[in-house]
Every structure is written in structure tokens, then in C-alpha cells.
Enzyme design. Structure first.
Site, mmCIF file in Angstrom:
data_model
loop_
_atom_site.group_PDB
_atom_site.id
_atom_site.type_symbol
_atom_site.label_atom_id
_atom_site.label_comp_id
_atom_site.label_asym_id
_atom_site.label_seq_id
_atom_site.Cartn_x
_atom_site.Cartn_y
_atom_site.Cartn_z
ATOM 1 N N GLU A 413 34.871 -12.417 -16.729
ATOM 2 C CA GLU A 413 33.780 -13.266 -17.232
ATOM 3 C C GLU A 413 32.832 -13.714 -16.117
ATOM 4 O O GLU A 413 32.467 -14.880 -16.025
ATOM 5 C CB GLU A 413 34.339 -14.473 -18.010
ATOM 6 C CG GLU A 413 35.010 -14.029 -19.297
ATOM 7 C CD GLU A 413 35.258 -15.137 -20.304
ATOM 8 O OE1 GLU A 413 34.586 -16.171 -20.239
ATOM 9 O OE2 GLU A 413 36.135 -14.943 -21.148
HETATM 10 C C1 LIG Z 1 41.991 -7.626 -17.623
HETATM 11 C C2 LIG Z 1 40.523 -7.597 -17.858
HETATM 12 C C3 LIG Z 1 40.007 -8.018 -19.077
HETATM 13 C C4 LIG Z 1 38.634 -7.939 -19.327
HETATM 14 N N1 LIG Z 1 38.142 -8.278 -20.573
HETATM 15 C C5 LIG Z 1 36.825 -8.061 -20.848
HETATM 16 C C6 LIG Z 1 36.325 -8.250 -22.183
HETATM 17 O O1 LIG Z 1 37.045 -8.676 -23.080
HETATM 18 N N2 LIG Z 1 35.015 -7.962 -22.422
HETATM 19 C C7 LIG Z 1 34.170 -7.497 -21.448
HETATM 20 O O2 LIG Z 1 33.017 -7.230 -21.737
HETATM 21 N N3 LIG Z 1 34.617 -7.324 -20.172
HETATM 22 C C8 LIG Z 1 35.915 -7.579 -19.855
HETATM 23 N N4 LIG Z 1 36.391 -7.376 -18.579
HETATM 24 C C9 LIG Z 1 35.468 -6.924 -17.542
HETATM 25 C C10 LIG Z 1 35.145 -7.965 -16.497
HETATM 26 O O3 LIG Z 1 34.284 -8.932 -17.036
HETATM 27 C C11 LIG Z 1 34.561 -7.216 -15.280
HETATM 28 O O4 LIG Z 1 35.659 -6.587 -14.655
HETATM 29 C C12 LIG Z 1 33.823 -8.110 -14.317
HETATM 30 O O5 LIG Z 1 32.627 -8.554 -14.891
HETATM 31 C C13 LIG Z 1 33.524 -7.421 -12.988
HETATM 32 O O6 LIG Z 1 32.925 -6.180 -13.194
HETATM 33 P P1 LIG Z 1 33.524 -4.895 -12.451
HETATM 34 O O7 LIG Z 1 34.997 -4.877 -12.708
HETATM 35 O O8 LIG Z 1 32.750 -3.704 -12.873
HETATM 36 O O9 LIG Z 1 33.347 -5.181 -10.920
HETATM 37 P P2 LIG Z 1 32.058 -4.836 -10.011
HETATM 38 O O10 LIG Z 1 30.815 -5.217 -10.718
HETATM 39 O O11 LIG Z 1 32.175 -3.461 -9.503
HETATM 40 O O12 LIG Z 1 32.265 -5.856 -8.813
HETATM 41 C C14 LIG Z 1 33.359 -5.719 -7.900
HETATM 42 C C15 LIG Z 1 33.311 -6.858 -6.915
HETATM 43 O O13 LIG Z 1 32.115 -6.771 -6.150
HETATM 44 C C16 LIG Z 1 31.659 -8.050 -5.800
HETATM 45 N N5 LIG Z 1 30.288 -8.192 -6.286
HETATM 46 C C17 LIG Z 1 29.683 -7.593 -7.327
HETATM 47 N N6 LIG Z 1 28.408 -7.981 -7.452
HETATM 48 C C18 LIG Z 1 28.177 -8.856 -6.450
HETATM 49 C C19 LIG Z 1 27.059 -9.639 -6.042
HETATM 50 N N7 LIG Z 1 25.891 -9.628 -6.720
HETATM 51 N N8 LIG Z 1 27.193 -10.438 -4.961
HETATM 52 C C20 LIG Z 1 28.360 -10.502 -4.282
HETATM 53 N N9 LIG Z 1 29.448 -9.798 -4.634
HETATM 54 C C21 LIG Z 1 29.370 -8.989 -5.703
HETATM 55 C C22 LIG Z 1 32.610 -9.059 -6.467
HETATM 56 O O14 LIG Z 1 33.578 -9.468 -5.510
HETATM 57 C C23 LIG Z 1 33.284 -8.252 -7.543
HETATM 58 O O15 LIG Z 1 34.583 -8.725 -7.846
HETATM 59 C C24 LIG Z 1 37.759 -7.475 -18.312
HETATM 60 C C25 LIG Z 1 38.277 -7.096 -17.065
HETATM 61 C C26 LIG Z 1 39.639 -7.135 -16.837
HETATM 62 C C27 LIG Z 1 40.153 -6.674 -15.506
#
Ligand SMILES: Cc1cc2nc3c(=O)[nH]c(=O)nc-3n(C[C@H](O)[C@H](O)[C@H](O)COP(=O)(O)OP(=O)(O)OC[C@H]3O[C@@H](n4cnc5c(N)ncnc54)[C@H](O)[C@@H]3O)c2cc1C
Length: 597
Positions: A413
Site C-alpha cells: 500500500e
Molecule cells: C503480499 C503482498 C500483497 C499485496 N497486495 C496487493 C493488493 O491487494 N493490491 C494491489 O494492487 N497491490 C498489492 N500488492 C503490491 C504492493 O502494493 C507493491 O508491492 C508495492 O506498491 C511496491 O511495488 P513493487 O513491489 O513493484 O516495488 P517497486 O515499485 O519495484 O519498488 C521497490 C522498492 O524501490 C524503492 N522505491 C521505489 N520507488 C521509489 C521512489 N520514488 N523513491 C525512493 N525509493 C523508491 C522502495 O524501497 C521500494 O520498496 C501486494 C504486495 C505484496 C508483496
């Protein structure tokens, strides 16, 4: 315009559209960034109205009875599944539709009352609390907030009982933290009766068990070659809905079903559009505001469990002929968990009350709540883990599960880094615009510009001179209230100085943003704690209790929080940022060079 500028312009345009819909009352957090203490929103400490308290107590009693008898968090973790009997039981108690209006079968609870229930579940099982959040806090939220009467009538009755389940599907491969980058396409049919959806979603909680999914997809903007995100209500029985992976194996919250699915030419009737076409991002962010509030409640519950476990072990485990609780380094951990748990509850309650009282814009506060409570909970679990020593590492105790379960909180989130930057940038926008007014007028003087610049200058100047009043009612809190007021002035001064020093490049200076956001979060947390103590003292007084309640943990929180704020602000001028950036740059480029060889 180069590519970077284009991207910046796109981001600013999206942010403007999402966040600054029109004139709104000044919220608490935005007020902080302008050197104000908007006391009406945070004082007196909110209480659940008596009429609802009775109903809430009844739900909590029933819920506790059910959870004590039927919820086995260790088994849920081992089996990586929440049994249907648990889901049915939660539905019977009413948990799956607590905030839905009574006319659709819900309880019509406020967000504050809902948070109390989520705290109770968060105390026991993170899989179950995340499941409930995915269904109720975000899964059916768009329907509750933006659905038409017909849509609600059609879908809600079965969803609020748990007969059917909901999910919220925003994330895709290219749209994680960059949520606006949704690639799933929704093309209108020629006769305009439906949309044809194509694309994939991943990491979606409840995807494989949901009967109704709120799905974000791109629709064309009429009269242009642009597209914008729209929210759709999709059901898995629609032809072309393909579940690619029902339960992706994962580290923690194993009981939840986190899945991937594809939509291939799925025809979604136009009646299933949620909210205005092209406003899906606004829908998504509003939904997430609710999710982040219950996140705070679940973290509060888990922090209270940490405290109970820590006390139990520290009072019974003996080493060196003493109980562990007799050692200062153990005391320190227990005191910190108690202080944080108190603050997390206060912050959750105040934030939930913003929603209940109809504040229009609480995005900053929900983001602060999410980052603050998830970071503090991680520390709490780490502390109690350490107090248990080797025994924490084994699966007969709940600690290793709690550790695994809690790790998602800082990512889901909205990753905490993204939200931290968001808090600083949105918060600084108000004072930044005032400075821009002054700067623009100095460059191009005009009569109208001069008067606006004069007003902006006066605002900035008075905020740096005046110490805002923090109006506590209890005499014994006056000194801490004055200290908080002085810290707000100090914060405002530091924000102004950062804006003047760095100007536009501050938009990319995340190390500066982090300190500003951290200070703002602690100011908000301290405010909530002070308000809560004040409320409790006043309540005890009104009920004829001559002995003031014990507030030693809350008092510790204020001491530690004030110290942290001073530290964050001092770090704005005394830091190792250049060395950090240089070291990271060296690592990142040398690795790229190695990979190229
Ligand atoms: C168990 C689980 C349940 C989930 N449930 C849902 C759901 O029900 N519905 C839904 O829509 N999504 C869901 N998600 C998705 C979740 O919201 C995303 O994983 C999250 O938004 C991060 O996106 P990403 O994993 O693609 O990480 P990325 O966008 O690749 O980011 C990886 C890391 O990079 C860093 N980063 C990224 N952007 C920036 C920035 N601008 N500045 C500084 N650092 C940055 C942060 O440290 C981040 O953790 C779920 C994820 C998990 C693991």
C-alpha cells in the site's frame, strides 16, 4: 523539453489532478508545514459516540469469543490458508462489512470503530487482518465510496456478509510504486455498452478467492490521444478472466492468497465502471487512504501483543540470578514498545476521526500513519525478538511468524520511501507556493503581484516568529504543549530554509525530504499522544478519579519524539549526504561497468 523535464511535467500534472482538487479546509499536517497548529482537528481527543460504543462493545465481545475459539494463527501460517470457517465466522460477526451502510446489510460503523475491531484482529493474526483489509478496507471500498445506489444494491449485500469476497487490483509489473503507470487497457466497445479489458495484474491479495475485483485500467480520453485510469468492477466468471497463479508462495502473511491474473478481451459492462471515467487514480488513492488507516490499527494491535509477550518473558526468564526485566537494556526495549504502542493507537484514532468528521483531504495524515506505525512495529518486533533470545527463533513461539508477517507492512500500500517523499513534497507545496509568489514578484513587479507577495511574505514571516498555541486542557501538560509549539516553529523555520536554499532541486533531494517528513511525522505523533493524554486526564477527572492515570509510557514517547525531531532538523545542516551519494554512485556505476565487461 528534455525527457527528464517531460517526465517531471507529467508527474506534476498527475499530482495536481490528484491532490489539489480545489479549495479545501487547511488540514492538520499541511498546517504544520505552514507553522500552524490546526487544533480543531486534533483536540479534544476523539471518542466514539456513546450510541455506537454499545454496538462496538457487542461486536468486540462476539469477535473475541469467536477468535479465541476458532482462530489458530500458527495453523493458518502452516497451511498457508485461512479456512472458510474463519471467513464465515468473521462474516457472521459482521467484520466483513462493518462500515457499509445498514441499508445494504452492513453495521454502518465509523472508521474509528472499524479501527478498534481491526486492532483486535491485528493483535492475533496478521494473515487474517490483511485478508480483512484486502476485502473490506480496499476491496469493496471503491464500491462503498463511489458506487451508485444500483451498484451498491446489486453487489454489497453478499459482500458485507462474506458470502462473496472482494479484492483491489492496482499493481502490475510496470505499475508498482509508480502506480500511475497502469498498463492494463480498457477499450470502449463500438456501441458503448461495455469496455474490453486486456492486461495482467500481480501481487493481488484475495485475487483467487474474490468474487468481485476493483480493477484499475486505462481508458481513452475523448478528443485526445491520451489515456487515463478508470476503476472497473470485474468478476472472475467473466469470459477471458484467467488466474495465472492463485497463491504465490511468500515470506509471511502466508494465509492470504496473493495472486496474479490476466484479463484477455474481457467484456466489462459500462454499468461496472466505479466513479467517473478517467478518475481511477483518484479513486485508488482515496481507497488506499482507508487501507492505510486500518493498517495503523492492525500495527497497533500487533505492537500490543509485542508488549504483552515482552513483559511475560522479562518477568519470568532468569539469567545471572535475575529476571531479564531487571536489566536496563531489557527495560529500555520494553519501555520503548509501550511508548510506541500508545502513540500508534493515538495516531490511528485521530486519523480515523479525520475521515469520520469529513475532513476533505487527509492523504498526508494517512501516509504519515502508515509509514510511522509500520516502521515502529518493525522495531517493536525486533525488540521483543531480542528479549526472547534463541527461543524466538523457533516455530513453537509466534515471534518468528510475527517477524515474517510484519515485513510486508513497509512495502505494501505504498512503499515507505515513496510515501516519505510524498509527505515532504506535498507538505512543502503550501509554503513553496508562497515563496514562489514572492520570487516571481521580485523578478516581475506588478501591483496585483505585490499585494499577493506581501500577503505571502507576511504569512511566512509571522509563522517563523510566532509560537503556535497547543491548547491542552490539563495544567500538567502545559510545559510539553509549549515545547511542541516551539518545535513546530522550529520545523517551519527549517522547511522555509530548505526551500530557500535548494529551490526546485529539492524535488529530487530525497535525503532532505526524508528528514523533513520524519520530523513532520513525529510532530503529528506527538500531537496525537498529547491529545490522548489530555483526553484521558480530563475523562478521569470528569468521572471523579482523583488519581491521574499512569502516563509514564506516553511521557517517554514525548521525550523521545521531541529528541528525534530536534535530531532530524539538525541533520538538515549537519549530515553526510554528499558522502552517501558519492558512495552509492560509485557502487552503482562500478557494478554497471563490471556487468558490461
Ligand atoms: C503480499 C503482498 C500483497 C499485496 N497486495 C496487493 C493488493 O491487494 N493490491 C494491489 O494492487 N497491490 C498489492 N500488492 C503490491 C504492493 O502494493 C507493491 O508491492 C508495492 O506498491 C511496491 O511495488 P513493487 O513491489 O513493484 O516495488 P517497486 O515499485 O519495484 O519498488 C521497490 C522498492 O524501490 C524503492 N522505491 C521505489 N520507488 C521509489 C521512489 N520514488 N523513491 C525512493 N525509493 C523508491 C522502495 O524501497 C521500494 O520498496 C501486494 C504486495 C505484496 C508483496
Amino acid at each position: 523539453m528534455n525527457k527528464l523535464d517531460e517526465q517531471r511535467q507529467k508527474e506534476i500534472q498527475q499530482a495536481e489532478e490528484l491532490l489539489f482538487a480545489g479549495p479545501q479546509a487547511l488540514g492538520f499536517a499541511k498546517g504544520l508545514f505552514q507553522g500552524h497548529f490546526v487544533s480543531d482537528w486534533v483536540m479534544p481527543y476523539p471518542r466514539i459516540p456513546e450510541a455506537q460504543q454499545g454496538e462496538l462493545d457487542q461486536v468486540l465481545t462476539e469477535l473475541r469469543k469467536f477468535l479465541n475459539a476458532d482462530l489458530d494463527p500458527a495453523e493458518i501460517d502452516r497451511q498457508a490458508d485461512i479456512p472458510r470457517s474463519v471467513i464465515d465466522g468473521l462474516g457472521r460477526v459482521g467484520v466483513l462489512g462493518l462500515t457499509a451502510p445498514k441499508e445494504y446489510g452492513g453495521h454502518g460503523f465509523s472508521q474509528m470503530a472499524n479501527c478498534k475491531v481491526l486492532e483486535e484482529i491485528g493483535r492475533r493474526c496478521a494473515s487474517t487482518s490483511v485478508f480483512v483489509n484486502a476485502h473490506h478496507s480496499i476491496g469493496i471500498r471503491a464500491l462503498l465510496l463511489f458506487g451508485t445506489h444500483e451498484q451498491k444494491q446489486k453487489w454489497l449485500p453478499k459482500l458485507v456478509t462474506g458470502e462473496q469476497l472482494g479484492a483491489f487490483a492496482l499493481t502490475e509489473r510496470e505499475a508498482g510504486s509508480d502506480a500511475a503507470n497502469v498498463q492494463m487497457q480498457a477499450r470502449p466497445s463500438e456501441d458503448g455498452s461495455h469496455f474490453i479489458l486486456n492486461g495482467e495484474k500481480r501481487y493481488i491479495t484475495n485475487a483467487a478467492i474474490a468474487h468481485e475485483l476493483t480493477v484499475m485500467a486505462r481508458t481513452p480520453v475523448p478528443g485526445s490521444d491520451k489515456t487515463a485510469v478508470t476503476a472497473f468492477l470485474v468478476t472472475p466468471d467473466m469470459p477471458g478472466f484467467e488466474m495465472l497463479e492463485a497463491r504465490m508462495p511468500k515470506t509471511g502473511i502466508k494465509g492470504t492468497a496473493t495472486g496474479r491474473f490476466a484479463l484477455r478481451d474481457v467484456k466489462v459492462p459500462k454499468e461496472n465502471v466505479l466513479g467517473p471515467i478517467g478518475k481511477g487514480l483518484k479513486v485508488a488513492l482515496t481507497v488506499l487512504d482507508f487501507g492505510r488507516t486500518t493498517f495503523g490499527a492492525c500495527c497497533t494491535g500487533a505492537a500490543k501483543t509485542c508488549l504483552e509477550l515482552a513483559i511475560a518473558h522479562a518477568n519470568t526468564r532468569r539469567q545471572f540470578n535475575k529476571t531479564l526485566g531487571e536489566f536496563e537494556l531489557v527495560k529500555k526495549k520494553i519501555a520503548r514498545i509501550a511508548a510506541d504502542a500508545y502513540a500508534m493507537e493515538a495516531m490511528t484514532t485521530v486519523t480515523a476521526a479525520f475521515i469520520d468528521r469529513g475532513l476533505e483531504d487527509y492523504m498526508l495524515e494517512t501516509a504519515m500513519l502508515k509509514v510511522f506505525t509500520t516502521e515502529r512495529l518493525w522495531e517493536c518486533i525486533n525488540d521483543v525478538f531480542q528479549i526472547y533470545g534463541g527461543s524466538a527463533y523457533f516455530t513453537d513461539l509466534p515471534l518468528e511468524r510475527m517477524l515474517r508477517d510484519a515485513r510486508i507492512n513497509q512495502i505494501g500500500e505504498g512503499a515507505n520511501e515513496v510515501l516519505t517523499s510524498f509527505i515532504a513534497l506535498v507538505g512543502m507545496r503550501g509554503p513553496g507556493m508562497e515563496f514562489k509568489e514572492i520570487y516571481d514578484t521580485m523578478m516581475k513587479p506588478s501591483r496585483d503581484g505585490m499585494s499577493k507577495a506581501w500577503a505571502a511574505g507576511k504569512n511566512r514571516l509571522s509563522a517563523t516568529v510566532l509560537v503556535p498555541d497547543v491548547p491542552v486542557q490539563s495544567e500538567q501538560l502545559r510545559a510539553q504543549a509549549r515545547q511542541l509549539g516551539r518545535l513546530i516553529r522550529h520545523f517551519n523555520f527549517a522547511v522555509n530554509r530548505a526551500l530557500i536554499t535548494y529551490r526546485e532541486p529539492i524535488l529530487d533531494m530525497q535525503l532532505v525530504q526524508e528528514r523533513i517528513a520524519n520530523a513532520a511525522m513525529d510532530l503529528f505523533a506527538s500531537t496525537c499522544v498529547l491529545s490522548r493524554i489530555d483526553g484521558e486526564i480530563q475523562f478521569a477527572g470528569r468521572n471523579g478519579n482523583s488519581v491521574s492515570p499512569d502516563h509514564s509510557a506516553a511521557d517517554l514517547f514525548l521525550h523521545q519524539s521531541f529528541r528525534r525531531i530536534r535530531g532530524f532538523l539538525a541533520g538538515l545542516t549537519d549530515n553526510d549526504d554528499k558522502a552517501v551519494i558519492a558512495a552509492a554512485k560509485s557502487c552503482l556505476t562500478s557494478h554497471t561497468a563490471e556487468a558490461a565487461e
